[in-house]
Design a protein around this motif. Structure first.
Motif, mmCIF file in Angstrom:
data_model
loop_
_atom_site.group_PDB
_atom_site.id
_atom_site.type_symbol
_atom_site.label_atom_id
_atom_site.label_comp_id
_atom_site.label_asym_id
_atom_site.label_seq_id
_atom_site.Cartn_x
_atom_site.Cartn_y
_atom_site.Cartn_z
ATOM 1 N N HIS A 112 0.829 -1.204 0.000
ATOM 2 C CA HIS A 112 0.000 0.000 0.000
ATOM 3 C C HIS A 112 0.868 1.261 0.000
ATOM 4 N N MET A 113 1.938 1.269 0.777
ATOM 5 C CA MET A 113 2.800 2.450 0.886
ATOM 6 C C MET A 113 3.339 2.870 -0.478
ATOM 7 N N ARG A 114 3.464 1.899 -1.384
ATOM 8 C CA ARG A 114 3.955 2.215 -2.731
ATOM 9 C C ARG A 114 2.947 3.036 -3.528
ATOM 10 N N THR A 115 1.666 3.065 -3.082
ATOM 11 C CA THR A 115 0.685 3.923 -3.757
ATOM 12 C C THR A 115 1.013 5.385 -3.468
ATOM 13 N N HIS A 116 1.668 5.643 -2.341
ATOM 14 C CA HIS A 116 2.066 7.008 -1.989
ATOM 15 C C HIS A 116 3.414 7.380 -2.621
ATOM 16 N N THR A 117 4.343 6.417 -2.638
ATOM 17 C CA THR A 117 5.686 6.707 -3.170
ATOM 18 C C THR A 117 5.729 6.586 -4.693
ATOM 19 N N GLY A 118 4.787 5.813 -5.263
ATOM 20 C CA GLY A 118 4.786 5.589 -6.714
ATOM 21 C C GLY A 118 5.798 4.538 -7.142
ATOM 22 N N GLU A 119 6.446 3.927 -6.166
ATOM 23 C CA GLU A 119 7.481 2.924 -6.430
ATOM 24 C C GLU A 119 6.858 1.660 -7.029
ATOM 25 N N LYS A 120 7.460 1.158 -8.106
ATOM 26 C CA LYS A 120 6.986 -0.073 -8.753
ATOM 27 C C LYS A 120 8.169 -1.021 -8.900
ATOM 28 N N LEU A 121 8.350 -1.866 -7.872
ATOM 29 C CA LEU A 121 9.520 -2.742 -7.792
ATOM 30 C C LEU A 121 9.451 -3.962 -8.699
ATOM 31 N N PHE A 122 8.231 -4.387 -9.036
ATOM 32 C CA PHE A 122 8.063 -5.655 -9.747
ATOM 33 C C PHE A 122 7.926 -5.413 -11.250
ATOM 34 N N THR A 123 8.790 -6.077 -12.030
ATOM 35 C CA THR A 123 8.804 -5.862 -13.477
ATOM 36 C C THR A 123 8.607 -7.163 -14.237
ATOM 37 N N CYS A 124 7.917 -7.055 -15.365
ATOM 38 C CA CYS A 124 7.651 -8.207 -16.226
ATOM 39 C C CYS A 124 8.868 -8.471 -17.105
ATOM 40 N N ASP A 125 9.220 -9.755 -17.274
ATOM 41 C CA ASP A 125 10.355 -10.138 -18.127
ATOM 42 C C ASP A 125 10.003 -10.054 -19.606
ATOM 43 N N ARG A 130 5.206 -2.717 -15.127
ATOM 44 C CA ARG A 130 5.784 -2.590 -13.783
ATOM 45 C C ARG A 130 4.640 -2.413 -12.799
ATOM 46 N N CYS A 131 4.796 -2.955 -11.586
ATOM 47 C CA CYS A 131 3.721 -2.832 -10.596
ATOM 48 C C CYS A 131 4.274 -2.809 -9.177
ATOM 49 N N ARG A 132 3.348 -2.615 -8.230
ATOM 50 C CA ARG A 132 3.739 -2.442 -6.827
ATOM 51 C C ARG A 132 3.791 -3.725 -6.018
ATOM 52 N N MET A 141 1.348 -11.762 -15.453
ATOM 53 C CA MET A 141 2.063 -12.797 -16.218
ATOM 54 C C MET A 141 1.086 -13.735 -16.917
ATOM 55 N N ARG A 142 -0.102 -13.870 -16.328
ATOM 56 C CA ARG A 142 -1.113 -14.740 -16.942
ATOM 57 C C ARG A 142 -1.669 -14.151 -18.236
ATOM 58 N N THR A 143 -1.461 -12.836 -18.454
ATOM 59 C CA THR A 143 -1.874 -12.254 -19.741
ATOM 60 C C THR A 143 -0.974 -12.793 -20.848
ATOM 61 N N HIS A 144 0.250 -13.177 -20.502
ATOM 62 C CA HIS A 144 1.175 -13.747 -21.481
ATOM 63 C C HIS A 144 0.952 -15.253 -21.642
ATOM 64 N N THR A 145 0.693 -15.942 -20.540
ATOM 65 C CA THR A 145 0.540 -17.406 -20.594
ATOM 66 C C THR A 145 -0.874 -17.815 -20.993
ATOM 67 N N GLY A 146 -1.847 -16.921 -20.766
ATOM 68 C CA GLY A 146 -3.246 -17.252 -21.066
ATOM 69 C C GLY A 146 -3.903 -18.070 -19.967
ATOM 70 N N GLU A 147 -3.158 -18.321 -18.888
ATOM 71 C CA GLU A 147 -3.663 -19.132 -17.778
ATOM 72 C C GLU A 147 -4.796 -18.410 -17.050
ATOM 73 N N LYS A 148 -5.872 -19.147 -16.754
ATOM 74 C CA LYS A 148 -7.006 -18.603 -15.996
ATOM 75 C C LYS A 148 -7.373 -19.600 -14.893
ATOM 76 N N PRO A 149 -6.619 -19.578 -13.783
ATOM 77 C CA PRO A 149 -6.798 -20.589 -12.732
ATOM 78 C C PRO A 149 -8.005 -20.384 -11.821
ATOM 79 N N PHE A 150 -8.642 -19.204 -11.868
ATOM 80 C CA PHE A 150 -9.766 -18.924 -10.968
ATOM 81 C C PHE A 150 -11.086 -19.198 -11.685
#
Length: 194
Positions: A112-125, A130-132, A141-150
């Motif tokens: 949540h704190m990253r919503t204030h700092t704008g920091e996005k540590l996680f990046t897609c290969d 990029r996301c928080r 990543m499932r947008t690339h694999t097409g996986e829908k486990p839910f």
């Protein structure tokens, strides 16, 4: 006795860390040296303490020794159980210094704190996304694999994230948890309220 007196005679030479037990200082020192003397015999996992190795081994054995008294939930660590119990009590111990946000886990607060700092540590290969949080990256990543486990129990709907499934389930239940502060408008999605 140090736990009763609060005395912490064992101090780190590199930072301000202090401990009441020498063993804890030795484990802490490994955060500076990077030493990981405890190795898993099943995979390449290595760690700084025997306790962490013991927890890790449960990922291989499937052992879940911690059980909830209220429901059938079982887990591998006491910290996960403590966090789960808060789903029953509604207790939200972690509070944001910048807004009124409260949550049950320190990891959610960090995210949540990253919503204030704008920091996005996680990046897609694969792309420039990029996301928080790691959970958002997993879902992406499932947008690339097409996986829908839910999957929906009521219809054939399948999706990539638990939050999408939760929102979908409201089409069956008719639940409208999002309410306007100004008028009587209620809706099933936060995006509709916005």
């Amino acid at each position: 006795m140090h736990t009763h007196t609060g005395e912490k005679p064992f101090a780190c030479e590199r930072c301000e860390y202090k401990s009441s037990q020498l063993a804890n200082l030795q484990i802490h020192t490994r955060t500076h040296t990077g030493e990981k003397p405890f190795a898993c015999d099943t995979c390449e996992y290595r760690c700084a303490s025997s306790g962490n190795l013991k927890k890790h081994m449960r990922t291989h054995t499937g052992e879940k020794p911690f059980t909830c008294d209220t429901c059938e939930y079982r887990c591998r660590t006491s910290s996960h159980l403590k966090s789960h119990i808060r789903t029953h009590t509604g207790e939200k111990l972690f509070t944001c210094d910048s807004c009124e946000y409260r949550c049950r886990t320190s990891s959610r607060l960090k995210s949540h704190m990253r919503t204030h700092t704008g920091e996005k540590l996680f990046t897609c290969d694969t792309c420039e996304y990029r996301c928080r949080s790691s959970s958002h990256l997993k879902a992406h990543m499932r947008t690339h694999t097409g996986e829908k486990p839910f999957t929906c129990d009521t219809c054939e709907y399948r999706c990539r994230s638990s939050s999408h499934l939760k929102a979908h389930m409201r089409t069956h239940t008719g639940e409208k948890p999002f309410t306007c502060d100004t008028c009587e408008y209620r809706c099933s999605r936060s995006s509709h309220l916005k």
